[in-house]
Scaffold this motif. Sequence first.
Motif, PDB file in Angstrom:
ATOM      1  N   UNK A 312      47.793  17.385 -28.980  1.00 46.73           N
ATOM      2  CA  UNK A 312      49.150  17.602 -28.505  1.00 46.73           C
ATOM      3  C   UNK A 312      50.134  16.968 -29.482  1.00 46.73           C
ATOM      4  N   UNK A 313      51.384  16.808 -29.067  1.00 45.81           N
ATOM      5  CA  UNK A 313      52.409  16.322 -29.999  1.00 45.81           C
ATOM      6  C   UNK A 313      52.084  14.928 -30.522  1.00 45.81           C
ATOM      7  N   UNK A 314      51.621  14.030 -29.625  1.00 42.81           N
ATOM      8  CA  UNK A 314      51.274  12.675 -30.058  1.00 42.81           C
ATOM      9  C   UNK A 314      50.093  12.693 -31.016  1.00 42.81           C
ATOM     10  N   UNK A 315      49.131  13.575 -30.735  1.00 40.76           N
ATOM     11  CA  UNK A 315      47.936  13.655 -31.575  1.00 40.76           C
ATOM     12  C   UNK A 315      48.270  14.173 -32.974  1.00 40.76           C
ATOM     13  N   UNK A 316      49.108  15.206 -33.020  1.00 39.21           N
ATOM     14  CA  UNK A 316      49.479  15.744 -34.332  1.00 39.21           C
ATOM     15  C   UNK A 316      50.281  14.723 -35.139  1.00 39.21           C
ATOM     16  N   UNK A 317      51.145  13.985 -34.447  1.00 40.54           N
ATOM     17  CA  UNK A 317      51.891  12.926 -35.128  1.00 40.54           C
ATOM     18  C   UNK A 317      50.948  11.825 -35.607  1.00 40.54           C
ATOM     19  N   UNK A 318      49.939  11.507 -34.804  1.00 37.39           N
ATOM     20  CA  UNK A 318      48.991  10.448 -35.158  1.00 37.39           C
ATOM     21  C   UNK A 318      48.154  10.829 -36.374  1.00 37.39           C
ATOM     22  N   UNK A 319      47.651  12.051 -36.414  1.00 32.99           N
ATOM     23  CA  UNK A 319      46.862  12.480 -37.567  1.00 32.99           C
ATOM     24  C   UNK A 319      47.720  12.507 -38.826  1.00 32.99           C
ATOM     25  N   UNK A 320      48.938  13.011 -38.721  1.00 29.41           N
ATOM     26  CA  UNK A 320      49.822  13.024 -39.884  1.00 29.41           C
ATOM     27  C   UNK A 320      50.129  11.599 -40.331  1.00 29.41           C
ATOM     28  N   UNK A 321      50.305  10.700 -39.388  1.00 24.43           N
ATOM     29  CA  UNK A 321      50.557   9.298 -39.710  1.00 24.43           C
ATOM     30  C   UNK A 321      49.370   8.702 -40.477  1.00 24.43           C
ATOM     31  N   UNK A 352      63.239   9.000 -20.399  1.00 23.57           N
ATOM     32  CA  UNK A 352      64.228   9.473 -21.369  1.00 23.57           C
ATOM     33  C   UNK A 352      63.594  10.276 -22.493  1.00 23.57           C
ATOM     34  N   UNK A 353      62.264  10.279 -22.585  1.00 26.03           N
ATOM     35  CA  UNK A 353      61.591  10.951 -23.697  1.00 26.03           C
ATOM     36  C   UNK A 353      60.429  11.791 -23.173  1.00 26.03           C
ATOM     37  N   UNK A 354      60.168  12.912 -23.833  1.00 26.39           N
ATOM     38  CA  UNK A 354      59.048  13.766 -23.424  1.00 26.39           C
ATOM     39  C   UNK A 354      58.311  14.373 -24.614  1.00 26.39           C
ATOM     40  N   UNK A 355      58.535  13.820 -25.806  1.00 28.61           N
ATOM     41  CA  UNK A 355      57.972  14.434 -26.998  1.00 28.61           C
ATOM     42  C   UNK A 355      57.799  13.356 -28.065  1.00 28.61           C
ATOM     43  N   UNK A 356      56.856  13.549 -28.976  1.00 33.87           N
ATOM     44  CA  UNK A 356      56.616  12.594 -30.058  1.00 33.87           C
ATOM     45  C   UNK A 356      56.662  13.299 -31.404  1.00 33.87           C
ATOM     46  N   UNK A 357      57.395  12.700 -32.345  1.00 35.17           N
ATOM     47  CA  UNK A 357      57.443  13.191 -33.712  1.00 35.17           C
ATOM     48  C   UNK A 357      57.224  12.000 -34.644  1.00 35.17           C
ATOM     49  N   UNK A 358      57.464  12.171 -35.929  1.00 33.76           N
ATOM     50  CA  UNK A 358      57.195  11.126 -36.912  1.00 33.76           C
ATOM     51  C   UNK A 358      58.433  10.877 -37.763  1.00 33.76           C
TER      52      UNK A 358
END
Length: 625
Positions: A312-321, A352-358
């Motif tokens: 999901x969004x957190x996972x994709x951000x984590x792998x890119x990180x 206040x938040x529902x999405x994760x990016x980098x």
Amino acid sequence: MKFKFGILVGLLVCGQVVQAEEDNASPLLKIVHSQVNYQLNADGSYTKTEEQIIQPLTKEGVEMIASDSLGFSSKREQFTAIHAYTQKADGRKLIVSEDKIFTQEDPAAQGAPQYSDYKYRSFAYPDVEVGDQVVLQSTLKVTEGSFKNHFTETESVNPAVVVDLAEVSLSQPVSMPALKLDVRGWQASKVVEKEGQRHYYWSYRQPKAIQIHGDDYVSAMDYAPLIVMSSFADWKQLAAAYHQGSVDKALPTESIRQLADKITAGKTKRDDQAKALYDWVRVNIRYVGIWLGNGGIVPHKAEDILQNRYGDCKDKATLLQALLAAKDIPSQQVLINLGSSFYRAKVANSVSFNHAILYVPELKTYLDATAELIPFGSLPFDDSGKPVLREDGTLATTPLTAAQSDALRISSNLELNSEGKWTGKTQIQALGSYNLALRGMVLGIDPHREDQFVKQHLRFGLQRGSGTLHKTDPYALNDSYQISSDYRLSNHMPMKQYGAFPVPAGFAAPTNLVDYLYLTEAPMRKLNRVCHPSSVIEETTIRLPDNLKVQFLPQDQDIARGRFHYMAKYKQQGNQIKVVRQALDTGKVGVCIPDEVAQLHEIAQVLSEDLNAQIGYQPVTQKQG
């Protein structure tokens, strides 16, 4: 009280936002009484008891409340009691029996790329009619909140309903620090400490339904009566709690280091390396929503994400990180609200938040790897100009789109032959955030029905015809994307008499100037509107045959109102006409206040008249030899 009001998001679910429904001239429902109580424990667990008495005022209101679904996370939450019944106007009580209350899987996870432990207890109220009341009493036990040992919750009122009385109360041990609160619209009573408990109480009445937002207006979260409750001392503490759950997940393993070296082979500039890694993740890691236990907050390990090739969004951000870290490029995960809300509560909370990016500090660049069709350095419109919380606790705002960098350019060449038939070619180019709309449009085309797709997009301009679509891979790594179409129109132009015609629309883009026409029909509201600084530019060249002569052209237009500007220029050279139209939003924020919305309506009215303006022509009399 969260009565059918899908703006309050309890977990980080990667941008799934439900909009409040359109307002009506009269309210559909009345909340006779709503009472919510939280009994909070020192470890952040709590029990929530609730009673709602709701009366439908119209048949549409009956349809809205005749059935209900109570959502819960099966890993962390449990309904220990649900009692529901219909209170008929004649005094009869029609009870919903236990065997008529069903447990259902999350509909969002059925037939969709999502895994979820979220379930619903669903039922229907018997024989509901206008004037009856439906009554719901429930008890929910929550063993662990979004963040362990912490409590964050919100309560709100739908502005579109009448509320006789809504009450919210909360009790917590006095050994706990007092909650941080952000209250809007509710009447608060004095906090009382008694017998080892600290008691809070709020009430709200809404004798008249308040107009709520429709399409393109800000989320009701930004203005509805709201209570935000949090045990976090500040945003830094919340960021630290999120970081604690994710810090070890983004550590680069040997296989991740090898992949990073392979992806960046031959690239020595750090921004080129970051771009290559971002492009690889957005294209090669499939989005799958994962909401299991604390999966709404805590990402998976980068190595597992890589092996599974989804997340999901957190996972994709984590792998890119992790990939960036393998090349010694530091980055931070960022929490953001994806959608039409620009509100960040005054107290730290997960709602206040529902999405994760980098965020890559040295490049000062935000990257949303979930937006697989957005090129490096750009963000989707829904991400732009939004308040964010970085992993180090910094509160910031994402870059805003701009008229120059976020543009849709539409270039058409149309030729009318001596028989009164049109042929044409349209080329559409997307820059910046418009990539998502154009690439997404192409991605959704059935390859076996491209001819029907062209016909449909010609009909959008009130034209009949057929043609061919020319496109490239929507996942191509270019900063811009373009498509084109060659077509023939079956619309016939009378050639033997004086006449006039508007500038032909040609092949319709996913966004174009015609969209502004809807603004002239939409009601004016005293609400803020979502406004994305950007530009739409249409250039059209028209060639008429020798047996026609241009008689007159529309007037040029040039109108500026605040942040909005519309320009149209018409030039003739012989039987060739060049038309250039531009609509620009040069604003510095992503929200328009009501006065600016009025200016936009004024611009839209001029644009509407211009799109209907006519090019006059007359037949050319053939000279006798």
